[in-house]
Design a protein around this motif. Structure first.
Motif, PDB file in Angstrom:
ATOM      1  N   GLY A 382       0.861  -1.180   0.010  1.00 35.90           N
ATOM      2  CA  GLY A 382       0.167  -0.108   0.014  1.00 35.90           C
ATOM      3  C   GLY A 382       0.876   1.032  -0.200  1.00 35.90           C
ATOM      4  O   GLY A 382       2.023   1.136  -0.252  1.00 35.90           O
ATOM      5  N   GLU A 383       0.158   2.255   0.183  1.00 43.47           N
ATOM      6  CA  GLU A 383       0.970   3.707   0.412  1.00 43.47           C
ATOM      7  C   GLU A 383       1.301   4.042   1.885  1.00 43.47           C
ATOM      8  O   GLU A 383       0.557   4.455   2.514  1.00 43.47           O
ATOM      9  CB  GLU A 383       0.238   4.841  -0.402  1.00 43.47           C
ATOM     10  N   PHE A 384       2.408   3.816   2.138  1.00 38.69           N
ATOM     11  CA  PHE A 384       2.638   3.720   3.781  1.00 38.69           C
ATOM     12  C   PHE A 384       3.694   4.839   3.919  1.00 38.69           C
ATOM     13  O   PHE A 384       4.894   4.794   4.077  1.00 38.69           O
ATOM     14  CB  PHE A 384       3.132   2.592   4.267  1.00 38.69           C
ATOM     15  N   SER A 412      10.724  -0.158   2.444  1.00 36.82           N
ATOM     16  CA  SER A 412      10.187   0.732   1.433  1.00 36.82           C
ATOM     17  C   SER A 412       8.820   1.540   1.914  1.00 36.82           C
ATOM     18  O   SER A 412       8.424   0.953   2.874  1.00 36.82           O
ATOM     19  CB  SER A 412       9.900  -0.109  -0.005  1.00 36.82           C
ATOM     20  N   GLU A 413       8.248   2.359   1.163  1.00 34.52           N
ATOM     21  CA  GLU A 413       7.185   3.026   1.616  1.00 34.52           C
ATOM     22  C   GLU A 413       5.975   2.171   1.177  1.00 34.52           C
ATOM     23  O   GLU A 413       4.857   2.814   1.193  1.00 34.52           O
ATOM     24  CB  GLU A 413       6.982   4.531   1.141  1.00 34.52           C
ATOM     25  N   SER A 414       6.131   1.163   0.525  1.00 38.86           N
ATOM     26  CA  SER A 414       4.985   0.328  -0.223  1.00 38.86           C
ATOM     27  C   SER A 414       4.867  -1.157   0.502  1.00 38.86           C
ATOM     28  O   SER A 414       3.911  -1.838  -0.136  1.00 38.86           O
ATOM     29  CB  SER A 414       5.226   0.385  -1.814  1.00 38.86           C
ATOM     30  N   ASN A 415       5.598  -1.555   1.525  1.00 41.46           N
ATOM     31  CA  ASN A 415       5.371  -2.766   1.963  1.00 41.46           C
ATOM     32  C   ASN A 415       5.580  -2.916   3.399  1.00 41.46           C
ATOM     33  O   ASN A 415       6.329  -2.514   4.150  1.00 41.46           O
ATOM     34  CB  ASN A 415       6.259  -3.533   0.997  1.00 41.46           C
ATOM     35  N   ILE A 416       4.659  -3.627   4.212  1.00 41.56           N
ATOM     36  CA  ILE A 416       4.971  -4.151   5.439  1.00 41.56           C
ATOM     37  C   ILE A 416       4.946  -5.616   5.382  1.00 41.56           C
ATOM     38  O   ILE A 416       3.984  -6.151   4.942  1.00 41.56           O
ATOM     39  CB  ILE A 416       4.000  -3.602   6.409  1.00 41.56           C
TER      40      ILE A 416
END
Ligand code: ADP
Ligand code: ASP
Ligand code: MG
Length: 451
Positions: A382-384, A412-416
Motif C-alpha cells: 500500500g502507500e505507507f 520501502s514505503e509500499s510494503n509491510i
C-alpha cells in the motif's frame, strides 16, 4: 504501439484462440506475446524429468498423451484443410523432435530446449489460424531478440535486436511472438523462469517504449488478496509500480516476480485484463499517485521460505559483522528477501535453500545459527508514507493471535511484511481480509458486485 500478453488459459482451448483473434483484430498496432497452451509447460517439465531419470517408456507415454490432446486441439482450431494440414504437420514435427533426445547425457541444456517447445507450438498454431482468417499478422521468433546476460535480461540487446527484427520482418498490424523463451549469453536456448511470458511482455514494452502493456489472463485484475486461498477477494483498480512489484515478488501469481521492473524503469503503464470478461476494468499499474496515505491496497503470500537467525559470538559494537554475514550469501549466490536486526542477532530469509547446509557451515565459523523451515512471508502492500501514523497497528491488529517470527517495515514505503509458519497462512490471509478490507467487502456484498 501496444504490447499484449495472453497467458496459458487464455489460449488453452481452440475457442479461446478464436476469441483472442477477435480481441486483437481491432486495427491498433500491437505486439502480441503468447504463452504455451495451458498445461503444456508442466507436461514438458515431466517429459524432461523422465529423460533425466532415464525412463524412455514414460517419455513415450507422456508424448502419446500430448499427441492426443493436440490432435483434438488442432482438429477444432481450423476450418480449412490448409490450416488443418499445417497444424498437423507442425505437431508431427514437434512430437518427433521431443521424442528424439537421448537419455544418456540429457542435462539442463536439453531440458531448456524441451521447455521452449510449448510457446513455439502455440504461436505457430495461432499464426496458421490468423492466416486462415486473413489477419494482418506476422510471426516473430523470440530467440532472435530475447537475450539474457549473467542470468538477467539484456535490455540494451533486446532493444536493438527487436527494432532490427521488426525492420527486416516488414510492416504488419499485429506481430506475434513467444513469451518465456530466450537465449543466454552463450547463445543457448534458455527461459525467463516459470510464468516468464509476463516478463517477455514488459521487456518488449520497455524496449519498444510502448504506450501500454496489457497482461490478459483468467482473472479481472490484481485482487486485494490471494483468490486461491481466501474467499471474497476483489480487484484493485489502480496500484503503483512499487506496490505491484512487491505483490508480484511476494507471491501474487498473476504477475511474474520481477516483470514490473522494466515497465517501471521506462514508465510504461501495465494493465491487467481478463480474457473471459474483456469489458471488466481490471487493474492499471502506473506511476500516477492516488494520494491515499496509509491505504492498504493488497495482500500476498510467498511460501517455501527458510528463516535463519544469526547470533554473533561478540555482536556488541562489532562492526563488520553484517558484512561477513552477507559475504556468505553472496558466495552461494543466494538472495536474501527479508531482514530484521537487533543488537545481538540478525534474522533473515531466503527462498532458495539449495545451498543451506554450506551457508550454515560458513556462518557457524563466526556465529550461532538457528534455522526455521516451511515459513511464509505475508506482504501487505500500500502507500505507507513514513510521516503517516497508525499503519503498523492497523496491519498487525488482525494478526494478534498468530505467532510472528519476523516483522519488517520501513524498507520501502509500499510494503509491510511479516514472517509466519506456513501452517498459519490461510488463517492469516483470511484475518487480514476481514481486518483490512471489511468495508469494501460489505459494500460489494450490498451491491452484489461479486465476480
Ligand atoms: P496466466 O496463465 O495467464 O499467466 P497465471 O495462472 O499465471 O495466469 O496467473 C493468474 C492467476 O493468478 C489467477 O487465476 C489467480 O488464481 C492467481 N492469483 C494469485 N494471487 C492473485 C492476486 N492477488 N490477484 C489476482 N490473481 C491472483
Ligand atoms: N509457459 C510458461 C509457464 O507455464 C511461461 C508462461 O506461461 O508465462 O511457466
Ligand atoms: Mg502467469
Amino acid at each position: 504501439m501496444r504490447v499484449l500478453k495472453f497467458g496459458g488459459t487464455s489460449v488453452g482451448r481452440p475457442e479461446r484462440m478464436h476469441e483472442v483473434a477477435q480481441l486483437i483484430n481491432d486495427g491498433i498496432d500491437k505486439v502480441v506475446v503468447m504463452s504455451a497452451v495451458s498445461g503444456t509447460t508442466n507436461n514438458l517439465v515431466k517429459i524432461s524429468e523422465a529423460y533425466k531419470a532415464g525412463d524412455k517408456t514414460l517419455v513415450e507415454k507422456l508424448l502419446k498423451a500430448m499427441d492426443e490432446k493436440y490432435q483434438i486441439f488442432v482438429g477444432e482450431l481450423y476450418s480449412t484443410m490448409h490450416g488443418l494440414g499445417k497444424g498437423k504437420q507442425l505437431m508431427e514435427e514437434k512430437l518427433a523432435y521431443l521424442a528424439s533426445f537421448e537419455v544418456d547425457g540429457f542435462g539442463d541444456k536439453e531440458e531448456k530446449i524441451i521447455l521452449a517447445q510449448g510457446e513455439l507450438i502455440s504461436t505457430h498454431l495461432f499464426s496458421y489460424y490468423a492466416e486462415e482468417i486473413g489477419m494482418d499478422l506476422k510471426l516473430l521468433h523470440a530467440l532472435d531478440f530475447m537475450k539474457t546476460r549473467g542470468g538477467e535480461p539484456d535490455l540494451t540487446f533486446i532493444k536493438s535486436a527487436t527494432s532490427k527484427t521488426l525492420e527486416t520482418t516488414g510492416k504488419a498490424k499485429i506481430y506475434l511472438t513467444q513469451g518465456y523463451i530466450c537465449r543466454n549469453e552463450q547463445g543457448e536456448i534458455d527461459n525467463l523462469q516459470r510464468g516468464g511470458s509476463d516478463y517477455t511482455a514488459t521487456l518488449l514494452g520497455a524496449a519498444l517504449n510502448a504506450d501500454e502493456i496489457q497482461i490478459w489472463t483468467d482473472i479481472d485484475g490484481m485482487h486485494n488478496n490471494d483468490p486461491r486461498v481466501v474467499d471474497n477477494t476483489f480487484p484493485v483498480h489502480h496500484i503503483s509500480f512499487d506496490e505491484a512489484a512487491e505483490l508480484a515478488y511476494f507471491g501474487a501469481k498473476i504477475l511474474h516476480p520481477t516483470c514490473v521492473l522494466p515497465a517501471k524503469k521506462e514508465g510504461v503503464p501495465i494493465r491487467l485484463l481478463n480474457t473471459m470478461q474483456p469489458e471488466a476494468e481490471g487493474t492499471l499499474i502506473s506511476n500516477e499517485l492516488t494520494h491515499t496515505v496509509n491505504r492498504v491496497k493488497a495482500v500476498a503470500a510467498k511460501d517455501g521460505i527458510t528463516a535463519i537467525r544469526i547470533q554473533s559470538s561478540r555482536m556488541l559494537n562489532a562492526y563488520g559483522f553484517l558484512k561477513k554475514v552477507f559475504e556468505v550469501f553472496e558466495k552461494y549466490k543466494t538472495s536474501v528477501d527479508m531482514i530484521t536486526t537487533s543488537e545481538v542477532a540478525v534474522s533473515l530469509t531466503i527462498d532458495d535453500a539449495q545451498n543451506l547446509d554450506a551457508i550454515i557451515a560458513d556462518l557457524e565459523k563466526f556465529a550461532t545459527v538457528d534455522v526455521d523451515k516451511e515459513m511464509t512471508i505475508v506482504c501487505v502492500a500500500g502507500e505507507f508514507h513514513h510521516d503517516g501514523s497508525g499503519i503498523a497497528v492497523k496491519v498487525l491488529e488482525p494478526l494478534r493471535n498468530i505467532p510472528l517470527r519476523m516483522i519488517s517495515s520501513g524498507g520501502s514505503e509500499s510494503n509491510i511484511s511479516v514472517l509466519i509458519n506456513s501452517i498459519y497462512k490461510k488463517e492469516a490471509l483470511s484475518l487480514l481480509n476481514q481486518g483490512l478490507f471489511a468495508d469494501e467487502i460489505l459494500s460489494r456484498k450490498q451491491n452484489e458486485t461479486w465476480v
